[in-house]
Design a protein around this motif. Structure first.
Motif, PDB file in Angstrom:
ATOM      1  N   TYR A   1      78.144  34.268  19.455  1.00 27.85           N
ATOM      2  CA  TYR A   1      78.178  33.391  18.269  1.00 27.85           C
ATOM      3  C   TYR A   1      79.908  32.549  18.311  1.00 27.85           C
ATOM      4  O   TYR A   1      80.014  31.598  17.836  1.00 27.85           O
ATOM      5  CB  TYR A   1      78.561  34.378  16.917  1.00 27.85           C
ATOM      6  N   GLY A   2      80.938  33.412  18.709  1.00 30.59           N
ATOM      7  CA  GLY A   2      82.020  32.896  18.900  1.00 30.59           C
ATOM      8  C   GLY A   2      82.117  31.674  19.880  1.00 30.59           C
ATOM      9  O   GLY A   2      82.845  30.785  19.674  1.00 30.59           O
ATOM     10  N   THR A   3      81.314  31.543  20.873  1.00 31.45           N
ATOM     11  CA  THR A   3      81.365  30.641  21.862  1.00 31.45           C
ATOM     12  C   THR A   3      80.897  29.285  21.130  1.00 31.45           C
ATOM     13  O   THR A   3      81.363  28.290  21.162  1.00 31.45           O
ATOM     14  CB  THR A   3      80.765  30.730  23.174  1.00 31.45           C
ATOM     15  N   LEU A   4      79.672  29.653  20.598  1.00 32.11           N
ATOM     16  CA  LEU A   4      78.970  28.531  19.805  1.00 32.11           C
ATOM     17  C   LEU A   4      80.040  28.026  18.752  1.00 32.11           C
ATOM     18  O   LEU A   4      80.088  26.665  18.527  1.00 32.11           O
ATOM     19  CB  LEU A   4      77.810  28.908  19.225  1.00 32.11           C
TER      20      LEU A   4
ATOM     21  N   SER B   1      81.469  24.149  18.596  1.00 31.72           N
ATOM     22  CA  SER B   1      81.254  23.313  17.225  1.00 31.72           C
ATOM     23  C   SER B   1      82.391  22.856  16.589  1.00 31.72           C
ATOM     24  O   SER B   1      82.650  21.786  16.020  1.00 31.72           O
ATOM     25  CB  SER B   1      80.283  24.177  16.258  1.00 31.72           C
ATOM     26  N   VAL B   2      83.615  23.838  16.469  1.00 29.21           N
ATOM     27  CA  VAL B   2      84.960  23.182  15.739  1.00 29.21           C
ATOM     28  C   VAL B   2      85.459  22.462  16.530  1.00 29.21           C
ATOM     29  O   VAL B   2      86.170  21.325  16.060  1.00 29.21           O
ATOM     30  CB  VAL B   2      85.688  24.446  15.445  1.00 29.21           C
ATOM     31  N   TRP B   3      85.420  22.543  17.974  1.00 33.34           N
ATOM     32  CA  TRP B   3      86.050  21.399  18.846  1.00 33.34           C
ATOM     33  C   TRP B   3      85.610  20.363  18.822  1.00 33.34           C
ATOM     34  O   TRP B   3      86.172  19.131  18.856  1.00 33.34           O
ATOM     35  CB  TRP B   3      85.973  22.174  20.368  1.00 33.34           C
ATOM     36  N   LEU B   4      84.180  20.038  18.609  1.00 35.40           N
ATOM     37  CA  LEU B   4      83.854  18.736  18.499  1.00 35.40           C
ATOM     38  C   LEU B   4      84.161  18.131  17.236  1.00 35.40           C
ATOM     39  O   LEU B   4      84.198  16.814  17.037  1.00 35.40           O
ATOM     40  CB  LEU B   4      82.245  18.913  18.440  1.00 35.40           C
ATOM     41  N   ARG B   5      84.455  18.895  16.134  1.00 33.98           N
ATOM     42  CA  ARG B   5      84.832  18.414  15.106  1.00 33.98           C
ATOM     43  C   ARG B   5      86.368  17.828  15.020  1.00 33.98           C
ATOM     44  O   ARG B   5      86.703  16.916  14.527  1.00 33.98           O
ATOM     45  CB  ARG B   5      84.757  19.385  13.813  1.00 33.98           C
TER      46      ARG B   5
ATOM     47  N   PRO C   1      87.227  30.845  14.884  1.00 33.23           N
ATOM     48  CA  PRO C   1      85.944  31.328  15.407  1.00 33.23           C
ATOM     49  C   PRO C   1      86.504  32.725  16.269  1.00 33.23           C
ATOM     50  O   PRO C   1      85.647  33.779  16.193  1.00 33.23           O
ATOM     51  CB  PRO C   1      85.575  30.363  16.504  1.00 33.23           C
ATOM     52  N   ALA C   2      87.471  32.673  16.877  1.00 36.75           N
ATOM     53  CA  ALA C   2      88.100  33.758  17.635  1.00 36.75           C
ATOM     54  C   ALA C   2      88.461  34.827  16.675  1.00 36.75           C
ATOM     55  O   ALA C   2      87.929  36.074  16.739  1.00 36.75           O
ATOM     56  CB  ALA C   2      89.346  33.524  18.364  1.00 36.75           C
ATOM     57  N   PHE C   3      88.837  34.506  15.327  1.00 33.84           N
ATOM     58  CA  PHE C   3      89.214  35.839  14.392  1.00 33.84           C
ATOM     59  C   PHE C   3      87.863  36.224  14.047  1.00 33.84           C
ATOM     60  O   PHE C   3      87.822  37.466  13.795  1.00 33.84           O
ATOM     61  CB  PHE C   3      89.925  35.049  13.254  1.00 33.84           C
ATOM     62  N   PHE C   4      86.875  35.333  13.430  1.00 29.85           N
ATOM     63  CA  PHE C   4      85.639  35.843  13.037  1.00 29.85           C
ATOM     64  C   PHE C   4      84.806  36.767  13.952  1.00 29.85           C
ATOM     65  O   PHE C   4      84.087  37.716  13.696  1.00 29.85           O
ATOM     66  CB  PHE C   4      84.790  34.650  12.720  1.00 29.85           C
ATOM     67  N   THR C   5      84.936  36.267  15.315  1.00 31.52           N
ATOM     68  CA  THR C   5      84.378  37.301  16.432  1.00 31.52           C
ATOM     69  C   THR C   5      84.768  38.606  16.468  1.00 31.52           C
ATOM     70  O   THR C   5      84.264  39.673  16.723  1.00 31.52           O
ATOM     71  CB  THR C   5      84.331  36.493  17.697  1.00 31.52           C
TER      72      THR C   5
ATOM     73  N   ALA D   1      71.039  41.678  12.229  1.00 29.55           N
ATOM     74  CA  ALA D   1      70.297  40.909  11.577  1.00 29.55           C
ATOM     75  C   ALA D   1      71.338  39.546  11.041  1.00 29.55           C
ATOM     76  O   ALA D   1      70.979  38.425  11.084  1.00 29.55           O
ATOM     77  CB  ALA D   1      69.764  41.399  10.267  1.00 29.55           C
ATOM     78  N   LEU D   2      72.442  39.907  10.644  1.00 30.18           N
ATOM     79  CA  LEU D   2      73.472  38.795  10.158  1.00 30.18           C
ATOM     80  C   LEU D   2      73.981  38.023  11.070  1.00 30.18           C
ATOM     81  O   LEU D   2      74.085  36.912  11.313  1.00 30.18           O
ATOM     82  CB  LEU D   2      74.704  39.689   9.389  1.00 30.18           C
ATOM     83  N   VAL D   3      74.370  38.644  12.585  1.00 30.25           N
ATOM     84  CA  VAL D   3      74.779  37.817  13.429  1.00 30.25           C
ATOM     85  C   VAL D   3      73.577  36.890  14.062  1.00 30.25           C
ATOM     86  O   VAL D   3      74.000  35.501  14.106  1.00 30.25           O
ATOM     87  CB  VAL D   3      75.340  38.747  14.754  1.00 30.25           C
ATOM     88  N   LEU D   4      72.430  37.346  14.014  1.00 32.63           N
ATOM     89  CA  LEU D   4      71.376  36.474  14.366  1.00 32.63           C
ATOM     90  C   LEU D   4      71.449  34.940  13.601  1.00 32.63           C
ATOM     91  O   LEU D   4      71.164  34.033  14.129  1.00 32.63           O
ATOM     92  CB  LEU D   4      70.168  36.992  14.167  1.00 32.63           C
ATOM     93  N   TYR D   5      71.653  35.402  12.051  1.00 29.18           N
ATOM     94  CA  TYR D   5      71.845  34.423  11.169  1.00 29.18           C
ATOM     95  C   TYR D   5      72.704  33.531  11.666  1.00 29.18           C
ATOM     96  O   TYR D   5      72.601  32.166  11.624  1.00 29.18           O
ATOM     97  CB  TYR D   5      71.806  34.848   9.780  1.00 29.18           C
ATOM     98  N   LEU D   6      73.816  33.897  11.755  1.00 32.81           N
ATOM     99  CA  LEU D   6      75.141  33.093  12.095  1.00 32.81           C
ATOM    100  C   LEU D   6      74.884  32.272  13.248  1.00 32.81           C
ATOM    101  O   LEU D   6      75.448  30.949  13.365  1.00 32.81           O
ATOM    102  CB  LEU D   6      76.417  33.997  12.241  1.00 32.81           C
ATOM    103  N   ILE D   7      74.504  33.021  14.318  1.00 34.03           N
ATOM    104  CA  ILE D   7      74.260  32.232  15.488  1.00 34.03           C
ATOM    105  C   ILE D   7      73.434  31.159  15.349  1.00 34.03           C
ATOM    106  O   ILE D   7      73.461  29.869  15.899  1.00 34.03           O
ATOM    107  CB  ILE D   7      73.763  33.072  16.651  1.00 34.03           C
ATOM    108  N   THR D   8      72.070  31.206  14.748  1.00 29.92           N
ATOM    109  CA  THR D   8      71.268  30.254  14.357  1.00 29.92           C
ATOM    110  C   THR D   8      71.607  28.973  13.405  1.00 29.92           C
ATOM    111  O   THR D   8      71.574  27.693  14.107  1.00 29.92           O
ATOM    112  CB  THR D   8      69.878  30.601  13.569  1.00 29.92           C
ATOM    113  N   ILE D   9      72.454  29.466  12.443  1.00 32.26           N
ATOM    114  CA  ILE D   9      73.209  28.275  11.753  1.00 32.26           C
ATOM    115  C   ILE D   9      73.870  27.578  12.264  1.00 32.26           C
ATOM    116  O   ILE D   9      73.896  26.138  12.517  1.00 32.26           O
ATOM    117  CB  ILE D   9      73.958  29.111  10.442  1.00 32.26           C
ATOM    118  N   THR D  10      74.992  28.141  13.423  1.00 37.61           N
ATOM    119  CA  THR D  10      75.678  27.366  14.156  1.00 37.61           C
ATOM    120  C   THR D  10      74.895  26.550  15.259  1.00 37.61           C
ATOM    121  O   THR D  10      75.166  25.298  15.295  1.00 37.61           O
ATOM    122  CB  THR D  10      76.591  28.302  14.999  1.00 37.61           C
TER     123      THR D  10
END
Length: 306
Positions: A202-205, A209-213, A248-252, A263-272
């Motif tokens: 999740y942290g990598t994704l 994502s933020v870098w592209l922004r 992202p590093a802070f959230f990771t 379950a929540l980490v799976l949700y965050l990975i899929t959203i990103t």
């Protein structure tokens, strides 16, 4: 005045949370998929529902990017012309030259906007963050289904003086299937990842994502000192970009530190991940603005030069 009086915002949270919980339950029932696949599927559906907003965001950005490219090209042309108008090379002449360039660009921007209509600059950020309420509610719904009561919705209710004990069952029920299903090396969906593979993914994704922004804002050169307004905005934009890149590093770290439910980490990975897929698809659908070559001013010949 009582803090526990009904609030329009709070009254919307209960039906919205119930609707999201019902959606996950129906998706699980109708597809027959295990929960570790139902959660990513539900997250993909939620993110796809916001695709029209992403489309509007891209549409709002394109004409502004065109105007910015035209302005940048005209700045190069005006700077070359300013070298002819103020050829002495002294510091005072350099300031006069830059002030003349700024004045010409203001008139040019006004002319460009008259022929190339685009929305105000604040519209795109508003559209971009409009997904956050749905993201928070759905994330809290998955968290509740995993049996974790540390959610933002309860914090909001507590802030306004409402008792959270009466709304726990309304904002989402604990899902027994989360505790009985395992995922490879993870014993259940309510426990954290002991190897930290999912949090790191999740942290990598998220970082990508933020870098592209923010990569364009970080690479953009600083404006000239003669335009303090643009200089302050550019400095704020770069500072904000660096802050977003560190999030992202802070959230990771927070996911690992709090042993967040799988379950929540799976949700965050899929959203990103869904966002990373949708973004280039929209760019391909709408097309990209090609960078205009810098305009070159025709240099005046010196006296006696053929």
């Amino acid at each position: 005045m009582s803090l526990s009086r009904p609030s329009f915002l709070l009254d919307l949270l209960e039906p919205a949370s119930q609707a999201i919980h019902w959606g996950f339950q129906e998706l699980h029932t109708q597809t027959g998929l295990p929960w570790y696949l139902t959660i990513p599927l539900g997250a993909t559906v939620i993110r796809t529902c916001w695709l029209p907003i992403q489309y509007l965001t891209q549409r709002a950005r394109r004409p502004r990017e065109t105007a910015m490219q035209l302005t940048s090209a005209w700045r190069n042309a005006y700077q070359e012309t300013a070298r002819i108008k103020f050829p002495q090379g002294r510091e005072a002449d350099a300031k006069k030259a830059e002030a003349w360039v700024v004045e010409q660009l203001k008139a040019r921007r006004k002319a460009i906007q008259e022929h190339n209509k685009y929305l105000p600059s604040w519209v795109e950020p508003v559209l971009a963050v409009s997904f956050i309420p749905l993201w928070v509610l759905s994330m809290n719904c998955v968290r509740r289904m995993a049996g974790d009561e540390r959610d933002i919705v309860s914090l909001i209710y507590g802030f306004f003086g409402r008792a959270t004990s009466n709304i726990d069952t309304q904002l989402g029920h604990i899902e027994p299937g989360f505790d009985t299903e395992s995922l490879f090396w993870i014993p259940s969906l309510v426990s954290g990842d002991p190897l930290y593979i999912l949090p790191m993914a999740y942290g990598t994704l998220s970082t990508f994502s933020v870098w592209l922004r923010v990569k364009d804002a970080l690479r953009r050169p600083s404006p000239a000192m003669a335009d303090p307004k643009r200089e302050r905005w550019a400095l704020f934009s770069k500072t904000l970009s660096y802050g977003l890149l560190a999030m992202p590093a802070f959230f990771t770290f927070a996911i690992i530190r709090t042993d967040m439910a799988t379950a929540l980490v799976l949700y965050l990975i899929t959203i990103t991940g869904t966002q990373l897929v949708q973004r280039p698809l929209l760019a391909r659908l709408l097309g990209t603005n090609k960078r205009m070559p810098p305009l070159r001013a025709r240099m005046a010949k010196l006296k006696g030069e053929k």
